[in-house]
Design an enzyme around this catalytic site. Structure first.
Site: not given
Ligand SMILES: C[S@@+](CC[C@H](N)C(=O)[O-])C[C@H]1O[C@@H](n2cnc3c(N)ncnc32)[C@H](O)[C@@H]1O
Length: 432
Positions: A255, A374
């Site tokens: 987010p 995480c």
């Molecule tokens: C750990 S969260 C990121 C949190 C964010 N960096 C923050 O600090 O608020 C991982 C995010 O990666 C997205 N995601 C998962 N697979 C992905 C992909 N193949 N390409 C881009 N985003 C992806 C997920 O939907 C999720 O929102």
């Protein structure tokens, strides 16, 4: 509908439809106008998820046969009953009468006799029952067996502490927006609102609240003065070593907590690209950026296939905050213990490796990629970096000299609760 029945509906949605607490709870809470009722439903939902394996074992030991899946609502209502005995200060007669009457709200009056009988039996037999069950660590610490085995394997000394930390209520950390305020200035505002708070050691913009509060009570939240972000997540920006003029990619951005911190920290970052795959998460990213009045280029796309969105110009810095098991944030999201399965790890680790491989060519020689999860599981952390550098000879792990958490072979690991933080892993790779 009374609070216990509403909590039973939320928990049924999680167990039957594999919804997350974060997705299922807020919409239901909107149906309650009373603030205390909302807090009570939240307490019941988080509490039952936190102690699910324990409460479920107690129920199984008291019942001759399992309730049918179509009566999961009654099963969770019984757990709500047990949870109140164990973890809340509510008079016993009130627990029984209110929990029994919730059967009417669930349109299952036939279950009243059953709920009444089981809760009264628990009152009588609680001591010996718990004594017998608590010999099993999975029941005692309320974790699935597979996760306990993973933790025992990865942390032969520390796994019992990890289990205990996962069952604690997490503290609430804030990150002040240094473009709009100072930490001292914001601490003063909190004092004026009678909210006790302290500054944090590892982040110069971090604040720890003595008591969690709903964001609407944070002074200036809607004006972008402050964001909610765990201290462990606040470490990312400094590790990325961003500088004015850098071209930066945040590959998994929603987010947007780390992205916003980065933009708040460095002046003149006008070439930042943020990618997010999931449309609903993209909405959350936009909300974050709007509230904080920040602007970047955002791309709804798959970071595993840069050919679909990349313009061909390499980046100085890449943040890969990878999708993961979230095993480090169980204290914040206790439903992970129920929803995550061991089989998921193969899919998750494959995606992480695909992301690393796909994004590496986008990094300039001399550039740095920060990999974070995480998670506390080695298979998502050091083992991934190990595999990556053995197959990519232009990738060199750059040490992290900081003192938080604990050193691993290639990066640093924070275990849940260590210095109050969420479980997090960071490793830096440099392109030679
Ligand atoms: C750990 S969260 C990121 C949190 C964010 N960096 C923050 O600090 O608020 C991982 C995010 O990666 C997205 N995601 C998962 N697979 C992905 C992909 N193949 N390409 C881009 N985003 C992806 C997920 O939907 C999720 O929102």
């Amino acid at each position: 509908m009374q609070a216990r029945a509403l909590a039973a509906e939320v928990l049924t949605e999680i167990l039957s439809n594999r919804q997350t607490l974060t997705a299922a709870l807020p919409a239901r809470l909107e149906n309650l106008s009373n603030k205390q009722d909302r807090a009570f439903v939240q307490e019941l939902c988080y509490g039952v998820m936190r102690w699910y394996f324990r409460l479920s074992a107690v129920l199984t030991s008291m019942m001759n046969r399992e309730l049918k899946p179509k009566h999961t609502d009654i099963k969770v209502l019984l757990m709500i009953g047990l949870y109140q005995y164990e973890y809340l200060h509510i008079p016993e007669h009130a627990i029984v009468s209110a929990t029994v009457s919730a059967c009417d709200d669930l349109h299952k009056p036939w279950a009243k006799k059953l709920v009444n009988a089981l809760l009264r039996r628990y009152q009588r037999e609680r001591g010996p029952l718990l004594e017998q069950l608590s010999r099993d660590i999975s029941i005692q610490q309320s974790h699935p067996d597979w996760l306990i085995r993973e933790l025992q394997n990865d942390y032969p000394q520390q796994w019992p502490q990890i289990l205990m930390a996962n069952n604690q209520r997490p503290p609430m950390f804030l990150r002040i927006n240094q473009r709009l305020t100072t930490r001292t200035g914001y601490l003063d505002k909190l004092t004026r609102e009678n909210m006790a708070a302290d500054d944090t050691a590892w982040s110069t913009v971090g604040i720890k609240l003595a008591q969690p509060v709903a964001v609407e009570f944070l002074p200036g939240f809607l004006d972008g003065l402050v964001s909610v972000q765990d201290l462990a997540a606040q470490l990312a920006t400094a590790l990325l070593e961003p500088a004015t003029g850098h071209r930066i990619l945040d590959a998994c951005a929603a987010p947007g907590g780390k992205l916003a911190h980065l933009l708040e920290t460095v002046n003149g970052l006008c070439d930042v690209v943020a990618v997010e795959l999931v449309p609903a998460r993209m909405q959350k990213l936009k909300q974050t950026l709007d509230r904080l009045r920040l602007q970047v280029k955002i791309v709804e796309g798959d970071a595993q296939t840069p050919e679909t969105w990349w313009d061909g110009e390499q980046f100085d810095r890449i943040l890969l905050d990878a999708p993961c098991s979230a095993s480090g944030v169980i204290r914040r999201h206790p439903d992970i213990k129920i929803l995550r399965r061991k089989e998921d790890l193969a899919v998750i680790t494959r995606t992480q490796m695909n992301l690393l491989g796909a994004l590496w060519p986008l990094l300039k020689p001399g550039g740095k990629l920060l990999y974070s999860t995480c998670s506390v599981l080695n298979c998502e952390n050091d083992l991934q970096i190990n595999e990556f550098i053995t197959t990519h000879h232009d990738a060199r792990p750059a040490t992290i000299p900081d003192r938080w958490g604990q050193a691993t072979k290639f990066g640093r690991q924070i275990l849940p609760g260590q210095e109050d933080m969420d479980g997090f892993y960071y490793a830096r790779l440099e392109k030679v």
